[in-house]
Every structure is written in structure tokens, then in C-alpha cells.
Write a protein that holds these residues in place. Structure first.
Motif, PDB file in Angstrom:
ATOM      1  N   PRO A  87       0.920  -1.798  -0.191  1.00  0.00           N
ATOM      2  CA  PRO A  87       0.231  -0.076   0.155  1.00  0.00           C
ATOM      3  C   PRO A  87       0.691   1.008  -0.046  1.00  0.00           C
ATOM      4  O   PRO A  87       0.496   2.471  -0.582  1.00  0.00           O
ATOM      5  N   VAL A  88       2.243   1.640   0.665  1.00  0.00           N
ATOM      6  CA  VAL A  88       3.147   2.214   0.736  1.00  0.00           C
ATOM      7  C   VAL A  88       4.839   1.621   0.365  1.00  0.00           C
ATOM      8  O   VAL A  88       4.941   0.720   0.882  1.00  0.00           O
ATOM      9  N   ILE A  89       4.837   2.754  -0.002  1.00  0.00           N
ATOM     10  CA  ILE A  89       6.622   2.819  -0.107  1.00  0.00           C
ATOM     11  C   ILE A  89       6.810   3.478   0.598  1.00  0.00           C
ATOM     12  O   ILE A  89       7.493   4.656  -0.234  1.00  0.00           O
ATOM     13  N   ASP A  90       7.665   3.507   1.537  1.00  0.00           N
ATOM     14  CA  ASP A  90       9.443   4.578   1.836  1.00  0.00           C
ATOM     15  C   ASP A  90      10.207   4.516   1.528  1.00  0.00           C
ATOM     16  O   ASP A  90      11.529   3.844   1.984  1.00  0.00           O
ATOM     17  N   PHE A  91      11.375   5.347   0.732  1.00  0.00           N
ATOM     18  CA  PHE A  91      12.444   4.872   0.485  1.00  0.00           C
ATOM     19  C   PHE A  91      13.013   6.170   0.720  1.00  0.00           C
ATOM     20  O   PHE A  91      12.775   7.552   2.231  1.00  0.00           O
ATOM     21  N   LEU A  92      14.135   5.243   1.766  1.00  0.00           N
ATOM     22  CA  LEU A  92      15.020   5.832   3.224  1.00  0.00           C
ATOM     23  C   LEU A  92      16.584   6.286   2.020  1.00  0.00           C
ATOM     24  O   LEU A  92      17.120   5.927   1.534  1.00  0.00           O
ATOM     25  N   LEU A  93      16.416   7.652   2.751  1.00  0.00           N
ATOM     26  CA  LEU A  93      17.876   8.141   2.284  1.00  0.00           C
ATOM     27  C   LEU A  93      19.493   7.284   3.086  1.00  0.00           C
ATOM     28  O   LEU A  93      18.784   7.701   4.412  1.00  0.00           O
ATOM     29  N   PRO A  94      20.266   7.116   3.077  1.00  0.00           N
ATOM     30  CA  PRO A  94      21.415   6.488   3.968  1.00  0.00           C
ATOM     31  C   PRO A  94      21.595   7.490   4.758  1.00  0.00           C
ATOM     32  O   PRO A  94      21.383   8.713   4.563  1.00  0.00           O
ATOM     33  N   HIS A  95      21.996   7.209   5.626  1.00  0.00           N
ATOM     34  CA  HIS A  95      22.247   7.970   6.967  1.00  0.00           C
ATOM     35  C   HIS A  95      23.230   8.474   6.917  1.00  0.00           C
ATOM     36  O   HIS A  95      23.984   7.618   7.080  1.00  0.00           O
ATOM     37  N   GLY A  96      23.157   9.748   7.445  1.00  0.00           N
ATOM     38  CA  GLY A  96      25.226  10.537   7.139  1.00  0.00           C
ATOM     39  C   GLY A  96      24.690  12.325   7.128  1.00  0.00           C
ATOM     40  O   GLY A  96      23.841  12.368   7.767  1.00  0.00           O
ATOM     41  N   ASN A  97      25.487  12.395   7.882  1.00  0.00           N
ATOM     42  CA  ASN A  97      26.549  14.079   7.704  1.00  0.00           C
ATOM     43  C   ASN A  97      27.376  14.931   6.939  1.00  0.00           C
ATOM     44  O   ASN A  97      27.952  14.249   6.835  1.00  0.00           O
ATOM     45  N   TRP A  98      27.075  16.153   7.995  1.00  0.00           N
ATOM     46  CA  TRP A  98      28.429  16.641   7.180  1.00  0.00           C
ATOM     47  C   TRP A  98      29.519  15.888   7.875  1.00  0.00           C
ATOM     48  O   TRP A  98      31.006  16.562   6.904  1.00  0.00           O
ATOM     49  N   THR A  99      29.843  15.425   8.899  1.00  0.00           N
ATOM     50  CA  THR A  99      30.939  15.179   9.341  1.00  0.00           C
ATOM     51  C   THR A  99      30.805  13.912   8.893  1.00  0.00           C
ATOM     52  O   THR A  99      32.473  13.438   8.078  1.00  0.00           O
ATOM     53  N   SER A 100      30.495  12.681   8.895  1.00  0.00           N
ATOM     54  CA  SER A 100      30.389  11.655   8.159  1.00  0.00           C
ATOM     55  C   SER A 100      29.226  11.639   6.452  1.00  0.00           C
ATOM     56  O   SER A 100      28.474  11.201   6.947  1.00  0.00           O
ATOM     57  N   PRO A 101      29.547  12.100   5.420  1.00  0.00           N
ATOM     58  CA  PRO A 101      29.032  12.035   4.739  1.00  0.00           C
ATOM     59  C   PRO A 101      28.307  10.434   3.684  1.00  0.00           C
ATOM     60  O   PRO A 101      29.304  10.000   4.415  1.00  0.00           O
ATOM     61  N   PRO A 102      27.537  10.868   3.335  1.00  0.00           N
ATOM     62  CA  PRO A 102      26.676   9.490   2.601  1.00  0.00           C
ATOM     63  C   PRO A 102      27.257   9.552   1.912  1.00  0.00           C
ATOM     64  O   PRO A 102      27.334  10.122   1.414  1.00  0.00           O
ATOM     65  N   PRO A 103      27.480   8.320   0.816  1.00  0.00           N
ATOM     66  CA  PRO A 103      28.393   7.943   0.146  1.00  0.00           C
ATOM     67  C   PRO A 103      27.779   8.314  -1.031  1.00  0.00           C
ATOM     68  O   PRO A 103      26.297   8.540  -1.646  1.00  0.00           O
TER      69      PRO A 103
END
Length: 366
Positions: free
Chosen positions: A191-207
Motif C-alpha cells: 500500500p505504501v513504499i518508504d524510500f530512505l536516504l542513507p543516514h549521514g551528515n556533514w562530518t560523515s557524509p553518505p556515499p
């Protein structure tokens, strides 16, 4: 506290039967899970239920959402799930709505029958095609888990369990084909799909930060141009909703505040657990269900306010600055724009252009 909490994420089991390489609980900065009880005790169950009921009564709430989480919550056993759901229902006068987020490995027919009896909606984590899923969501032996999850989803998608089918959660991997990922997910009729961005931040940026807009735009175009509705993609639906003047109900989209709190297996009351991706102890409030109300905890949560650098942005009302966890920088805290700023700007502008073009086409018709 300006508004009461509306969602309570309860970690009834702190360990998992998978070893996903991107897991923010086990693989990132905060490693306090190692010292927590494996399973929530009956005493903490009861105190958590009492505190949720107390919050409901204090604010005369017509409904609250309780999410059973982990680790893998079904490792606690279906009897523990039944006991906790029953306790919270009694404590809240029946206004609590329940969901459970699982990796799917323990979703047998028998377990689903109990969850259906209890009215607990089920969300399942799956990362698209078998090859893409098994690249990350593996057993400790290294073996992939897709086949077992697919079998569980085939059962969950049956008509008798359809009322409790909450949807699918997919973490984006830039190495996967976006359209193939989407089509692999809709094969399970969610009924629903959630796409999640990989967790990251300015100190440890996501790939690959800066490339997520292309991935999401490809999925959006496939979803938006489908001849008939196939499913709801929560991120896209909420962006469209806000662009058309509505309010988002999703954390990280729009300007609505995050009205949720986490209860760990030891009874600690904490902020959103994706903060574990930033630094050790980022979600700590120092409070516990044995001696503190959720009103007290809400005052100590990381404030979800629009970062100063976002105030002049033309899409600020839609993006809302993104998740606090994605704004973090070690020398300056959570006051930055999201590390996904460029990606979200491009995605929102693309969606806006599509909507404007379609609205213009409709209004031009005689």
C-alpha cells in the motif's frame, strides 16, 4: 512543549537476526546498544504503557501511534507483543494505533494471525531486487535474506492479511537501478513504499551525496506516469501534498514538527534514534519511564526548527531543512542545512515542474 507527542517508538528487543552493513543502530557512531538489555522487561513494558496512557490523558489525545521496533521486535516473541499491545490499549483507553517494523524473517502465518487479531500493522524492510537486497541485508554468516523476506511478503499480501499490511521500507543504494528497485517492490503489492536516504551528515557524509536526486527523480517519473495508481510512495506523496498547500505528516518533509520519542529496552526515553548516526549519546535525554513523563522528555529533544541557512531558500517550506540527523556537523551541532540539500532541492524542483505543467495543461483545455 508546544504540542504533545503523537508517536512512541518502543524498542522491545535490542538485537537483530540480520547484520545489515548500513544499520545506524549497530554500525554507526552510537554503540550504547551493547550495554542495553536484549529484551524489554515486563516491568518496563508496564511503565511504558502507563506513561503513554498518562500522556494521552494529560492532553486528551484522540489517537497516538505506537511503533514496535528494535533491533528486530519479533525476537521478543509474539506473546510479548500481545502483552504489550494489550497493556497500552488498556492504559490509553483504546486510542493507541499499533504498527511493527520488521525485517520479515519471523513473519510466519501464525505470527501474522496474532498481529491481525491485535490490529497491528506490519511494515517490512526490503531493498528492491534480490541482488540489491542481498548486497546489504545479510545474515551474520554473510548469506542473503531476500528469499525468506519475499516468502513472508507473499503471505502478508494475501487478502486476509491485507488490512494489516503497512508497507515496505527501502534504503536507497546508488548502485541499484532505481526503476528496477521500484518495480521489484511493487511486485509485492504494498500500500505504501518508504524510500530512505542513507543516514549521514556533514562530518560523515553518505556515499555519493549529490547523486540521490537523479535516483529519486527516475523513480518519481516512473511512479507519477504510471497509467494507473500502483502504490503510494510516501516521500513523493508528501512533497506533492505540501506543494499543493497541505501539511506533511512525514519527518524530514515540510515544516511540521517531529512529535515522536523513543523508549529503549532499558526504559530510557530518547530522541529519534537516527541521531545515533551523528555521535555517541546524541539521542540521550537522561530520563527514564520509571521517573519521568513524556512531557518532561519532549522539552529535552533536539529542536526541529528550520536551520538559519535555509530561511532564504525557495523550497524551505517543502524540504523543511531535512532530518536533524542529516544536518549535524561535529564543530557546530545541528544548525546546518541537510547534507542532502542539493539533492532535495533538485527533486522538489522537478516535482514542482511536473505539477505545474500538468495543472497548466488541464487549465488550458476548453
Amino acid at each position: 512543549m508546544e504540542q504533545p507527542l503523537r508517536q512512541f517508538v518502543v524498542k522491545i528487543h535490542s538485537r537483530c537476526n540480520l547484520a545489515c552493513d548500513y544499520c545506524y543502530v549497530y554500525e554507526m557512531a552510537d554503540q550504547r546498544w551493547r550495554s542495553r538489555p536484549i529484551r524489554m522487561s515486563a516491568e518496563v513494558f508496564e511503565r511504558t504503557a502507563f506513561r503513554i496512557g498518562e500522556h494521552v490523558r494529560t492532553h486528551a489525545l484522540p489517537s497516538v501511534d505506537v511503533v514496535l521496533h528494535g533491533g528486530e521486535p519479533l525476537l521478543a516473541g509474539i506473546s510479548a507483543v500481545r502483552d504489550f499491545v494489550t497493556s497500552v490499549r488498556v492504559a490509553t483507553g483504546g486510542v493507541a494505533q499499533f504498527s511493527l517494523q520488521t525485517n520479515g524473517l519471523l513473519l510466519s502465518t501464525g505470527v501474522l494471525e496474532v498481529l491481525a487479531e491485535l490490529g497491528v500493522r506490519v511494515g517490512v524492510s526490503i531493498d528492491g531486487t534480490a541482488a540489491d537486497h542481498d548486497r546489504h541485508r545479510v545474515h551474520r554468516s554473510g548469506a542473503g535474506s531476500h528469499a525468506a523476506v519475499a516468502r513472508a511478503l507473499e503471505t502478508l499480501a494475501q487478502s486476509r492479511f491485507r488490512p494489516i499490511y503497512g508497507g515496505l521500507l527501502c534504503t536507497i543504494d546508488l548502485a541499484s537501478d532505481p526503476v528496477a528497485t521500484y518495480e521489484a517492490l511493487i511486485a509485492f503489492a504494498p500500500p505504501v513504499i518508504d524510500f530512505l536516504l542513507p543516514h549521514g551528515n556533514w562530518t560523515s557524509p553518505p556515499p555519493g551525496v549529490g547523486s540521490y536526486a537523479d535516483w529519486l527523480i527516475a523513480v518519481f517519473d516512473r511512479w507519477y506516469r504510471a497509467p494507473a495508481p500502483e502504490t503510494s510512495v510516501r516521500m513523493f506523496s508528501e512533497i506533492v501534498n505540501v506543494l499543493l498547500g497541505g501539511r506533511s505528516a512525514v519527518e524530514g518533509i515540510g515544516s511540521s514538527p517531529t512529535l515522536m520519542v523513543v523508549v529503549e529496552t532499558d526504559g530510557a526515553i530518547e530522541g529519534p534514534d537516527q541521531l545515533a548516526s551523528t555521535f555517541h549519546g546524541a539521542a540521550v535525554t537522561g530520563l527514564h519511564v520509571s521517573h519521568a513523563s513524556f512531557d518532561e522528555a519532549a522539552k529535552l529533544l533536539v529542536p526541529d526548527v528550520l536551520p538559519l541557512p535555509c530561511h532564504d531558500c525557495e523550497v524551505r517550506a517543502v524540504c523543511g531543512g531535512g532530518l536533524p540527523a542529516h544536518r549535524y556537523r561535529a564543530d557546530a551541532g545541528f544548525g546546518h542545512r541537510t547534507v542532502y540539500c542539493a539533492d532535495m532541492f533538485r527533486l522538489i524542483q522537478h516535482v514542482r515542474q511536473r505539477l505545474h505543467a500538468d495543472i497548466a495543461a488541464v487549465t488550458r483545455k476548453p
